[in-house]
Scaffold this motif. Sequence first.
Motif, short mmCIF file in Angstrom:
data_model
loop_
_atom_site.label_atom_id
_atom_site.label_comp_id
_atom_site.label_asym_id
_atom_site.label_seq_id
_atom_site.Cartn_x
_atom_site.Cartn_y
_atom_site.Cartn_z
N ALA A 1 70.88 74.72 45.43
CA ALA A 1 71.88 75.67 45.93
C ALA A 1 71.73 77.03 45.26
CB ALA A 1 73.28 75.12 45.68
N GLY A 2 71.51 77.05 43.94
CA GLY A 2 71.34 78.31 43.24
C GLY A 2 70.09 79.05 43.69
N ALA A 3 68.99 78.31 43.85
CA ALA A 3 67.75 78.94 44.31
C ALA A 3 67.88 79.44 45.74
CB ALA A 3 66.60 77.94 44.20
N ALA A 4 68.65 78.72 46.57
CA ALA A 4 68.85 79.15 47.95
C ALA A 4 69.60 80.49 48.01
CB ALA A 4 69.62 78.09 48.73
N LEU A 5 70.62 80.62 47.17
CA LEU A 5 71.35 81.90 47.13
C LEU A 5 70.44 83.02 46.63
CD1 LEU A 5 73.97 83.53 47.34
CD2 LEU A 5 74.49 82.85 44.99
N SER A 6 69.68 82.75 45.58
CA SER A 6 68.76 83.77 45.05
C SER A 6 67.71 84.13 46.09
CB SER A 6 68.08 83.25 43.78
OG SER A 6 69.04 83.01 42.76
N ILE B 1 69.16 86.57 39.75
CA ILE B 1 68.89 85.38 38.92
C ILE B 1 70.18 84.83 38.32
CG2 ILE B 1 67.71 84.55 36.86
CD1 ILE B 1 65.48 86.57 37.47
N ILE B 2 71.02 85.75 37.81
CA ILE B 2 72.29 85.31 37.22
C ILE B 2 73.18 84.65 38.28
CG2 ILE B 2 74.43 86.12 36.17
CD1 ILE B 2 72.78 88.26 34.72
N ALA B 3 73.17 85.23 39.49
CA ALA B 3 73.97 84.65 40.58
C ALA B 3 73.49 83.24 40.91
CB ALA B 3 73.89 85.55 41.82
N GLY B 4 72.17 83.04 40.88
CA GLY B 4 71.63 81.71 41.14
C GLY B 4 72.03 80.71 40.07
N ILE B 5 71.98 81.15 38.80
CA ILE B 5 72.35 80.26 37.70
C ILE B 5 73.83 79.90 37.76
CG2 ILE B 5 72.55 80.09 35.19
CD1 ILE B 5 70.06 81.87 34.99
N VAL B 6 74.67 80.90 38.03
CA VAL B 6 76.11 80.65 38.13
C VAL B 6 76.41 79.70 39.29
CG1 VAL B 6 78.34 81.72 38.62
CG2 VAL B 6 76.74 82.83 37.04
#
Length: 365
Positions: free
Chosen positions: A71-76, A28-33
């Motif tokens: 983009a953040g949701a795609a990474l998550s 989740i943090i990775a997506g937010i960042v």
Amino acid sequence: MSESNIATETAESLGFNQTTVLAITGIIIAGIVTRFIIMQIAPSVLKKIIRSDNIKRKTVKDSDKALGSAAGAALSYFLTLQLINSIQSGSGTYSMPEIMQNVLPNIFQFIIALSLVIWAFRLVDVVQDVVEMLDDDGVTDGADKTLISAVESILRFFIIFIGAIFIADAVGFKLTSLIAGLGISGLALALAAKDTISNFFGALTVLLDRPFKVGDWVDVGNSQGEVVEINLRTTLIRTGIDTIITIPNANLVSTPVENYGKRRWRRWQTMVHFDINSDPDKVESFRDDILQSIQENAATMNEDSSWCRVNDISATSVDVSINLYWDVQGGADERAEKEKFLLYVMQIARDHGLEFYDNRIRQQR
């Protein structure tokens, strides 16, 4: 017992171990960042690619949050799939309930689909800027406005349609079952959407046949006004009293449309009344000067069919008839040219010493 121990025991009771909780938190943090990074990087990158400031603003600045969220949701989503694959491969490092293995990716997939739909909807406004950029004369005329309105309506329709499919898939609808259900109830849907389908094909007819374009003044049945927008379902007309009439496009196929915007010229006639005691030679000179001005006026056409003639003589006045054809694009231009011409008529009459007929003045005499 400390709060951390309570949280750990709660997670384990739900089927998570501490490592999995930390992994999900990290995802989740990775997506937010990533979201914030994309919001910062995308404008500077696209600034070098896109030259138009309007397109740049609409594609990035006004949509940076939606683009970053996608983009953040795609990474998550990608990291979550890796985590689930690790769990399903028998790794003892992570543990997660089966229901969460199905729900968690769908949550991120839903965010991706919704963010992209929002971003795509905002991109529709770019159509106008693209048309203006590709237009050679740099002026957005009625044909350009019609094209812009039609393309925007079509794009919005497909964005909603495709977005609904992806969102339905994200929330767990089985698309194969949905399509099969549509096949079974297709006849009922077709009957229910008969008017919508008729309006859609009516819009295609308007776009292909081009009986009018945005900016034209038209008569449609009992409605008269300026075409301001052509959509997939309806056409909007602004009347002379500034109200909006919404006409279903299906009606345009079977209703005669009178388009004033397609006139090759605008005929205008008026009558000038001079006092009966006016000098005939001066009236004749006035006539010749007016006819010459019509022939030399850049805003008129059909000079051979135009005239300025003494039309009638009564006991009180000499009537001079003027007939000409305006070569202008719209009502505003016609009114402006008419005003200039009438002021010129007044000046020519004054130069020749002619007085306009006024019954009140003659009675005083």
